[in-house]
Design a protein around this motif. Structure first.
Motif, PDB file in Angstrom:
ATOM      1  N   TRP A  33      23.805  66.786  44.934  1.00 27.74           N
ATOM      2  CA  TRP A  33      23.917  66.841  46.397  1.00 27.74           C
ATOM      3  C   TRP A  33      23.869  65.196  47.016  1.00 27.74           C
ATOM      4  O   TRP A  33      24.719  65.051  47.974  1.00 27.74           O
ATOM      5  N   LEU A  34      23.666  64.367  45.880  1.00 26.48           N
ATOM      6  CA  LEU A  34      23.942  62.955  46.554  1.00 26.48           C
ATOM      7  C   LEU A  34      25.239  62.506  46.495  1.00 26.48           C
ATOM      8  O   LEU A  34      25.596  61.299  47.094  1.00 26.48           O
ATOM      9  N   PRO A  37      26.517  62.254  50.568  1.00 27.26           N
ATOM     10  CA  PRO A  37      26.329  60.924  51.444  1.00 27.26           C
ATOM     11  C   PRO A  37      26.970  59.935  50.705  1.00 27.26           C
ATOM     12  O   PRO A  37      27.511  58.990  51.354  1.00 27.26           O
ATOM     13  N   CYS A  79      24.912  56.039  54.945  1.00 24.57           N
ATOM     14  CA  CYS A  79      25.177  57.064  54.091  1.00 24.57           C
ATOM     15  C   CYS A  79      25.004  56.541  52.537  1.00 24.57           C
ATOM     16  O   CYS A  79      24.690  57.354  51.798  1.00 24.57           O
ATOM     17  N   ILE A  81      22.703  54.283  51.629  1.00 24.14           N
ATOM     18  CA  ILE A  81      21.324  53.936  51.192  1.00 24.14           C
ATOM     19  C   ILE A  81      20.754  54.805  50.266  1.00 24.14           C
ATOM     20  O   ILE A  81      20.264  54.425  49.360  1.00 24.14           O
ATOM     21  N   PRO A  82      20.819  56.427  50.661  1.00 23.45           N
ATOM     22  CA  PRO A  82      20.248  57.183  49.498  1.00 23.45           C
ATOM     23  C   PRO A  82      20.477  57.183  48.193  1.00 23.45           C
ATOM     24  O   PRO A  82      19.824  57.361  47.236  1.00 23.45           O
ATOM     25  N   SER A  83      21.899  57.058  47.955  1.00 26.25           N
ATOM     26  CA  SER A  83      22.207  57.220  46.643  1.00 26.25           C
ATOM     27  C   SER A  83      22.089  55.930  46.040  1.00 26.25           C
ATOM     28  O   SER A  83      21.760  55.997  44.802  1.00 26.25           O
ATOM     29  N   ILE A  85      19.641  53.722  46.588  1.00 28.72           N
ATOM     30  CA  ILE A  85      17.977  53.500  46.484  1.00 28.72           C
ATOM     31  C   ILE A  85      17.752  54.338  45.144  1.00 28.72           C
ATOM     32  O   ILE A  85      17.279  53.995  44.186  1.00 28.72           O
ATOM     33  N   LEU A  86      18.310  55.549  44.889  1.00 29.45           N
ATOM     34  CA  LEU A  86      18.024  56.571  43.858  1.00 29.45           C
ATOM     35  C   LEU A  86      18.765  56.048  42.415  1.00 29.45           C
ATOM     36  O   LEU A  86      18.447  56.745  41.367  1.00 29.45           O
TER      37      LEU A  86
END
Length: 243
Positions: A33-34, A37, A79, A81-83, A85-86
């Motif tokens: 799902w990442l 973004p 957009c 940032i989530p990818s 960070i993880l």
């Protein structure tokens, strides 16, 4: 060009360059799902680069270019940032992208955007999307990642040769020969790297070059040819590299 206040890049082939390597890398692993973004961040990063480069070339509407560069850049950052960070390993692509972008900026400031080195660096930037998507798919810094980068680059460099051979360099016999030689050499590379069946993904591009190079071809027809070429390259490359 400017449309209803929005800044939209006019290099239509770049849309395929943004998406095809990314989809190649994503489908070579396990889609997550990442990826959504990450792709949006990648897309808006490209969109932001266009007004910023225009800002370097133009003396009018500078506030307009700056505003849209910052807007697209901010959306890209949100957009990504989530990818990132993880999966902090994505940070490692930053220095490579920055170095290549600096070369693009240099050519833009010197009004030499059509130089081959500038084209090579631009396609390398687009090709980085493949390894980034592959890394997020559960892949590593391995041979498959390198091959995704390599074959994405080879395919779109072929597009550069082809487009020049039917437009700007259509009457240049030397350039037409360069284009055809390039496409023949590309057919051999899959055998060298141990993926012989991948040569199939480049047959369409090679035939296209021999048939149309030096001919008068309408822009809309070139666009259709390039779309077909990009789609068949993506489908065949993914199918073969997953074996």
């Amino acid at each position: 060009m400017k449309t209803k206040g929005f800044v939209i890049p006019h290099e239509h082939g770049a849309w395929a360059m943004v998406s095809v390597p990314f989809l190649f890398g994503m489908m070579a692993g396990q889609p997550q799902w990442l990826h959504l973004p990450l792709f949006m961040g990648w897309l808006f990063l490209y969109l932001s680069s266009y007004p910023f480069l225009q800002l370097l070339k133009r003396t009018t509407n500078r506030e307009h270019w700056l505003r849209w560069g910052l807007i697209y850049g901010a959306i890209s950052l949100l957009c990504l940032i989530p990818s990132v960070i993880l999966n902090p390993s994505l940070f490692y692509f930053g220095p490579l992208l920055l170095g290549l972008l600096m070369i693009n900026i240099w050519h833009t400031k010197h009004k030499s955007e059509r130089a081959m080195l500038n084209n090579i660096c631009a396609i390398l930037i687009f090709s980085v999307g493949g390894p980034a998507a592959y890394l997020l798919s559960g892949g590593g810094w391995d041979r498959t990642m390198a091959l995704i980068m390599l074959f994405s680059f080879l395919h779109f460099m072929g597009s550069v040769f082809f487009v020049k051979s039917v437009f700007r360099e259509r009457k240049n016999l030397r350039w037409i020969n360069y284009s055809r030689i390039y496409h023949v050499v590309v057919l051999i590379i899959p055998f060298i790297v141990g993926l012989p069946w991948l040569f199939i993904a480049f047959i369409f591009s090679t035939v296209r070059s021999f048939i149309f190079a030096g001919e008068i071809v309408r822009p809309w027809k070139v666009g259709i040819i390039e779309i077909i070429g990009a789609v068949q390259f993506l489908v065949l490359s993914v199918a073969i590299i997953q074996q």
